[in-house]
Design a protein around this motif. Structure first.
Motif, short mmCIF file in Angstrom:
data_model
loop_
_atom_site.label_atom_id
_atom_site.label_comp_id
_atom_site.label_asym_id
_atom_site.label_seq_id
_atom_site.Cartn_x
_atom_site.Cartn_y
_atom_site.Cartn_z
N SER A 21 9.58 -13.86 -3.80
CA SER A 21 9.27 -13.22 -5.07
C SER A 21 8.20 -12.18 -4.81
O SER A 21 7.19 -12.47 -4.16
N ALA A 22 8.43 -10.96 -5.31
CA ALA A 22 7.48 -9.87 -5.14
C ALA A 22 7.10 -9.33 -6.50
O ALA A 22 7.93 -9.22 -7.40
N SER A 23 5.82 -9.00 -6.64
CA SER A 23 5.31 -8.41 -7.87
C SER A 23 4.29 -7.34 -7.49
O SER A 23 3.39 -7.60 -6.70
N ASN A 25 1.76 -4.50 -9.40
CA ASN A 25 1.20 -4.02 -10.66
C ASN A 25 0.27 -2.86 -10.39
O ASN A 25 -0.27 -2.73 -9.29
N ASP A 63 13.24 -2.86 -7.25
CA ASP A 63 13.03 -2.74 -8.69
C ASP A 63 12.71 -1.27 -8.94
O ASP A 63 11.63 -0.80 -8.61
N LYS A 68 6.62 -2.62 -15.99
CA LYS A 68 5.31 -2.84 -15.36
C LYS A 68 4.95 -4.29 -15.61
O LYS A 68 4.87 -4.67 -16.76
N PRO A 69 4.77 -5.10 -14.62
CA PRO A 69 4.84 -4.82 -13.18
C PRO A 69 6.28 -4.71 -12.68
O PRO A 69 7.22 -5.15 -13.34
N ALA A 70 6.43 -4.16 -11.47
CA ALA A 70 7.73 -4.14 -10.79
C ALA A 70 7.88 -5.48 -10.09
O ALA A 70 6.96 -5.95 -9.43
N VAL A 71 9.04 -6.12 -10.26
CA VAL A 71 9.25 -7.45 -9.68
C VAL A 71 10.68 -7.59 -9.16
O VAL A 71 11.59 -6.91 -9.61
N SER A 73 13.19 -10.96 -6.98
CA SER A 73 13.30 -12.21 -6.22
C SER A 73 14.58 -12.12 -5.41
O SER A 73 15.60 -11.67 -5.93
N TYR A 97 -0.36 -6.09 -5.06
CA TYR A 97 0.94 -6.74 -4.85
C TYR A 97 0.73 -8.22 -4.56
O TYR A 97 -0.33 -8.66 -4.13
N ARG A 98 1.81 -8.99 -4.84
CA ARG A 98 1.82 -10.42 -4.56
C ARG A 98 3.19 -10.76 -3.99
O ARG A 98 4.21 -10.40 -4.56
#
Length: 102
Positions: A21-23, A25, A63, A68-71, A73, A97-98
């Motif tokens: 999973s990426a996020s 912001n 994405d 916002k945010p761009a996410v 999986s 980012y996460r």
């Protein structure tokens, strides 16, 4: 920092298969930041040169929405990956980012 119209890369290695999973912001809701995942270790120079594994056609997940945010999986296997952040806007942004694997 993500410059106006700029691109940044985050290289990382996945040590176990799973769901990534990426996020990403950023500061301004008026800006658009798109994110892309490549299964390769890519530098900015590799992206510009469209080196093997670092071409747009090599994108595993992305994405490109205005959200916002761009996410995203996606399922991943072990190996090198690159998260590409692309600031579509004409304003520089402070982005975070996460990345998480389950």
């Amino acid at each position: 920092s993500l410059l106006a119209g700029g691109t940044d890369v985050v290289n990382f290695t996945v040590t176990r298969a799973g769901t990534l999973s990426a996020s990403v912001n950023w500061t301004s809701a008026e800006s658009d930041v798109d994110i892309f995942l490549l299964k390769a270790n890519c530098s900015l120079a590799n992206l510009v040169a469209e080196s093997a594994g670092c071409e747009e056609s090599d994108t595993v997940e992305s994405d490109e929405s205005l959200a916002k945010p761009a996410v995203f999986s996606t399922t991943v296997t072990t190996g090198p990956y690159t998260l590409v952040l692309l600031n579509i806007s004409d304003t520089s942004e402070s982005a975070t980012y996460r990345l998480e694997i389950n």
